[in-house]
Write a protein that holds these residues in place. Structure first.
Motif, short mmCIF file in Angstrom:
data_model
loop_
_atom_site.label_atom_id
_atom_site.label_comp_id
_atom_site.label_asym_id
_atom_site.label_seq_id
_atom_site.Cartn_x
_atom_site.Cartn_y
_atom_site.Cartn_z
N PHE A 96 92.04 43.42 101.17
CA PHE A 96 92.79 44.66 100.98
C PHE A 96 93.26 45.25 102.31
N LYS A 97 92.45 45.06 103.34
CA LYS A 97 92.76 45.69 104.63
C LYS A 97 93.57 44.79 105.55
N TYR A 119 100.65 51.51 108.60
CA TYR A 119 100.70 51.52 110.06
C TYR A 119 102.11 51.89 110.51
N LEU A 121 100.64 40.58 110.42
CA LEU A 121 101.52 40.91 111.54
C LEU A 121 101.94 39.66 112.31
N TYR A 151 95.65 42.94 108.12
CA TYR A 151 96.71 43.43 108.99
C TYR A 151 97.10 42.39 110.05
N ARG A 163 105.13 39.41 110.01
CA ARG A 163 105.58 40.78 110.25
C ARG A 163 106.12 41.42 108.97
N PHE A 198 99.78 46.45 102.42
CA PHE A 198 99.45 47.85 102.49
C PHE A 198 99.18 48.36 103.91
N GLN A 229 93.20 51.16 110.82
CA GLN A 229 94.44 51.76 111.33
C GLN A 229 94.63 53.19 110.88
N LEU A 238 86.22 49.93 102.81
CA LEU A 238 87.55 49.64 102.29
C LEU A 238 88.65 50.36 103.05
N ILE A 239 88.25 51.25 103.97
CA ILE A 239 89.28 52.01 104.68
C ILE A 239 89.84 51.16 105.81
N PRO A 240 91.13 50.96 105.85
CA PRO A 240 91.70 50.22 106.97
C PRO A 240 91.50 51.02 108.26
#
Lengths: 423, 278, 291
Positions: free
Chosen positions: C224-225, C250, C231, C227, C235, C245, B116, B112-114
């Motif tokens: 959940f992650k 980031y 983006l 990105y 954006r 999130f 980034q 679950l950890i992104p």
């Protein structure tokens, strides 16, 4: 029985895997540890350097010039690369993990301030002596960076459609846009990318302040407000004119912005000389286009700044710094290097010892402005980090999307997000 | 009646699949257009099918070196992941105690950890290993493989865990009584029964590792080491994208995985067949 | 004696993976937690100041972070449902006797083979230009307008793209699950006269629980992650309405240079999400049918 054999197979596979993972893979030694050595010709061979820079467009050309450098001097360099919007993060990662690079590029202002602990003091190097006045990257009075070249922006216009004398102030600007709207032509196109939407155009009211760095400082501290500053109030009126007479910039991408301009659907775009590289894919625009100032408060100057700066990693060892200095010296003083900068990179030189090459009409205009001194500084380099993309652009989106938000309210919104971001 | 409805279903499925693929259509057609054509109409078929942009893209990307690098990194990483994750998952399933539950939950939770938020400390740890243990973790394929295994292990164990649970334990017990070591039991009895899920794990990992950009971009710097996705950076400027070359590069990137997927898929079908026989 | 040997086997089987995993994931994660108590811009040479819980206090006052968390939750709920419904439907389709099943299986999975940002750009073009064109030519401008400029629809657009990318992925796992169901069971039910719907709800779906656990968790964690899609599509726009999130964090770390604050956000979000999803895993695992 077959199964037993299979088991052995798998077992040996496992052993091999484990070996690869733990021994072989991690056993190879690093090749870059060799320090300066002497090659057969007796000439001292410098340590191999690494170069990392943000302008993806010149990467291939940089690789080529590095090849020439190796041919001419015997010294080697490796060019790294990163996709355009990823450069800053990658640079930070590479520096954090002590991977180098020896030479890297950095923007003037906030960005340079962030990475300043890595800069090597170039003040006494030969190649900085030819940097044009006020173009060197300086931190605490020391020269730490050499400019790539100069770039500038303003209103790129089609000479067939627009008469620059009709875009001199708010009044004539609005009238021109209104006229185009009546003709079914988009008078002025901004585009949705943060810098092209707000980052560049808002530079003008900042640059018109008597001391823009001081103004930004005061803005950060909450001592002044954009909504209470004359130039910004005028800026708001310009934005209102743009909002009411032209196509919503959020519907336009940089690609379509230049495409519309190239095909005559748009009369003006707020862009810089770099956009010519896009235009030329649509045909030859020779003398059909020009670049004029954004006429805020009667402004008659183009915004001109340094594209980026070459800096040397001061945390590298002495041999590497020596080799890095040798490369920059070669780039800015050898005939091959100088010709590469103007002819291959197509930069407008910011060095007194380098003559401009064959310039496109937009770069020509920027070059002329530099020579005559009719330029505005790029104040937005000194904005708080990340503010254009993450705060100003969303505010501008809100402005262009909401039907009844006025320029004045937009200014207040900008003040509000600025206060949050600079905390 | 039944036949027509089946036929309709077939057609429906096909239409759905085609709509599903329209973005890929756009990728392919636009890899043949210059900027002016693309601006004119991004949906139209190109006026000429010249492979000029493919040639340019391949040259810039140093395509054959890059594909070799990608193959090496992907294959070795996936093999190690399969071997280590299946073993670990089996042990965790068959050892019913608190510790194995905690280990399993930790492996799962970290998914679950992104990435980034991990990348900066990760680079610091790798740098520490490099300077203190003198293992070249950065700017080497092997270092990247090591990190790939670390990041892929959570999901792989999770996948194996679920499926091992559904395998009857009797066979293993019988083998143990026959005098097999745990090692023997696992590789002779259990692993062969995991073929389907192994192929699934392989497919999913091959794809994600093949396409991975962020982690390789942090660890591989030298030109000669770049994987295929890394080599496409030439087409992505800060504001401008060289669309035709980028699309051509992307098309080239996915062809090997498409082939791999089609091949691996056959094995899944074989798996069904052999399952039916048994 | 045997117990000790078992322990040794346990270590032998699990150690290699756990060692790698610890150095690559756990240690960086722990360092990350440590940094959440520090004020630092992320440049090693610059000062790190210990600030205790300041970062945590600050993040709860950060409205933008809180709303990005809310967007993420909304997005995740929608995405998990749509991905799994579609993925399950696909898997049932392509394991039937339909002639197009093999082609369809490949096609449905295709989007997953393409990584990176560029697909986001293609979809951006679809939602902006193609939708605009469709709206004009069909007159249905209530459906076909530029979705990315509407705060609500922009989020739906991201859900659609995410679903498009991930549904094929879950399809594969559901297929693997379906193959694990003994044919005899289904045949027996057929003989007993159960119709398609009954066979599906009474036999297939319950036996699919392991696959379901996996898919639910994978889509949850993926959503959940999120990105890349975020983006390249929006954006975070318009006006931060779709900032999720991972993007918020980031930007906090790399754009604003507030490394400690960014890590604090990551820690909080991780705790919330982990509590939520692990409960889900435990719950669905309990429902799995044991043989």
């Amino acid at each position: 029985m077959r199964k037993g054999k299979k088991g052995k197979h798998v077992l040996s596979l496992l052993t091999v895997m484990a070996l690869i993972a733990t021994l072989i893979g991690c056993g190879s030694s690093e090749s870059s540890s060799s320090s300066s050595s002497t090659d057969s010709a007796g000439q001292e061979k410098l340590k191999k350097i690494t170069i990392f820079q943000s302008k993806v467009e010149i990467t291939e050309k940089l690789e080529n010039v590095v090849k020439k450098y190796t041919e001419e001097t015997g010294n080697e360099a490796e060019v790294w690369g990163a996709a355009g919007d990823n450069y800053g993060t990658q640079l930070q990662m590479k520096l954090t993990s002590n991977q180098g690079p020896s030479i890297f590029s950095i923007g003037t202002g906030t960005e340079a301030e962030k990475f300043k602990s890595y800069f090597y003091d170039m003040s006494n190097e030969e190649y900085v002596k030819n940097i044009a006045p006020n173009m060197a990257l300086e931190i605490n009075g020391k020269i730490v960076g050499v400019p790539y070249g100069v770039e500038g922006y303003g209103l790129v216009y089609s000479k067939e459609m627009v008469d620059p004398s009709e875009v001199k102030d708010l009044d004539s600007f609005s009238k021109t846009l209104e006229k185009f709207k009546a003709e079914g032509i988009n008078g002025l196109a901004l585009s949705q990318e943060g810098y092209f939407l707000i980052g560049h155009i808002i530079n003008t009211p900042f640059a018109l302040q008597p001391d823009y760095q001081d103004y930004i400082e005061k803005l950060n501290n909450g001592e002044v407000k954009m909504s209470e500053t004359k130039e910004f109030q005028e800026f708001a009126k310009f934005m209102d004119a743009i909002k009411s007479y032209v196509k919503n910039p959020l519907e336009i991408k940089y690609d379509t912005q230049m495409g519309d301009f190239a095909t005559g659907k748009t009369a003006m775009v707020h862009q810089g000389n770099w956009s010519y590289s896009m235009l030329k894919d649509y045909g030859d625009f020779g003398s059909k286009i020009g670049l004029m100032p954004f006429p805020l408060a009667g402004n008659d100057k183009l915004t001109v700044g340094v594209a980026s700066n070459w800096v040397i990693n001061g945390t590298a060892d002495a041999d590497e710094i020596k080799a890095a200095n040798a490369f920059l010296d070669w780039l800015f003083n050898s005939e091959t290097g100088k010709s590469t900068i103007v002819n291959d990179f197509q930069f407008i030189p910011a060095m007194t010892n380098i003559e401009a090459g064959d310039l496109d009409p937009l770069s020509e205009a920027v070059y002329e402005a530099t020579k005559s001194g009719k330029t505005l500084p790029t104040a937005n380099n000194y904005f708080p980090a990340g503010i254009i993309m993450n705060d100003l652009a969303p505010a501008a989106q809100e402005y262009f999307l909401s039907k009844d938000m006025t320029g004045e309210q937009f200014l207040q919104k900008l003040d509000e997000v600025w206060a949050k971001a600079s905390k | 009646m039944r036949k027509t409805s089946m036929l309709l279903l077939e057609i429906l499925l096909l239409v759905l699949a085609v709509i599903f693929l329209s973005p890929i259509y756009m990728m392919v057609v636009n890899s043949f257009k210059n900027r002016a054509e693309l601006y004119e109409n991004a949906l139209a078929l190109p006026t000429s099918f010249s492979f000029q942009f493919y040639k340019e893209a391949m040259q810039k990307m140093n395509f054959f070196t890059a594909i070799g690098n990608s193959l090496y990194v992907t294959i070795v990483s996936v093999l190690i992941v399969i071997v280590l994750a299946s073993m670990t998952a089996w042990m965790l399933v068959r050892t019913d105690n608190k510790l194995s539950k905690i280990i399993f939950m930790t492996l799962v939770a970290t998914m679950l950890i992104p990435f980034q938020t991990l990348m900066m400390p990760l680079m610091q740890v790798m740098d520490w290993i490099r300077t203190n243990l003198h293992l070249p973790m950065l700017n080497t394929h092997e270092g990247l493989i090591y990190m790939n295994v670390g990041f892929a292990s959570g999901m792989a164990v999770f996948l194996y865990h679920g499926f091992i649970k559904s395998i009857p334990i009797d066979l293993e017990e019988a083998a143990t009584i026959d005098g097999c070591s745990k090692f023997g039991v696992f590789w002779r009895i259990v692993f062969p029964m995991l073929t389907n899920i192994t192929i699934t794990v392989a497919i999913l990992n091959v794809i994600s590792l093949w396409n991975d950009y962020l982690l390789p971009s942090l660890t591989l710097a030298d030109k000669g080491l770049r994987t295929i996705p890394l080599s496409t950076f030439y087409f992505f400027g800060e504001f401008t994208i060289v669309w035709n070359q980028a699309m051509a590069g992307l098309t080239l990137t996915i062809i090997p995985v498409v082939i791999f997927y089609m091949l691996a898929q056959k094995y899944i079908i074989k798996g069904i067949a052999s399952g039916a026989v048994k | 004696m045997k117990k000790r040997k078992d322990k040794l086997w346990f270590v032998l089987f699990t150690f290699p993976l756990l060692f790698i995993f610890t150095t690559v994931v756990i240690m960086p994660f722990i360092f990350g937690i440590a940094y959440s108590f520090v004020k630092w811009d992320g440049i090693p040479a610059n000062p790190k100041v210990f600030v205790g819980l300041d970062n945590f206090i600050q993040l709860f006052k950060d409205e933008r972070f809180l709303s990005s968390a809310w967007h993420t939750v909304k997005f995740t709920v929608m995405a998990v449902i749509s991905v799994n419904v579609l993925g399950l439907a696909f898997s049932l389709f392509v394991t039937t006797k339909l002639r197009v099943r093999n082609v369809a299986r490949t096609l449905f999975f295709m989007p997953n083979l393409i990584g990176g940002l560029i697909l986001g750009y293609i979809w951006q073009f679809i939602f902006t230009d193609v939708f605009g064109y469709l709206g004009q030519s069909t007159g249905l401008d209530g459906i076909f307008f530029n979705w990315l400029l509407d705060p609500q629809y922009a989020l739906y657009a991201i859900v659609i793209v995410f679903t498009w990318q991930v549904a094929g992925y879950t399809m594969i796992i559901y297929i693997a699950g379906l193959q694990g169901i003994p044919d005899e069971l289904v045949e027996a039910a057929k003989v007993d006269g159960a119709n398609v719907w009954h066979r599906l709800t009474k036999i297939t779906l319950p036996l699919l629980m392991p696959a379901f656990t996996i898919c639910l968790f994978l889509t949850l964690s993926g959503a959940f992650k999120i990105y890349d899609v975020n983006l390249s599509m929006t954006r975070g726009g318009p006006n931060n309405a779709t900032e999720m999130f991972a993007m918020n964090i980031y930007n906090e770390i790399f754009a604003y240079g507030n490394y400690g604050l960014g890590q604090a956000k990551a820690v909080i979000f991780f705790l919330v999400v982990a509590a939520f999803t692990l409960t889900q895993v435990v719950m669905t695992k309990k429902r799995e049918v044991q043989y």
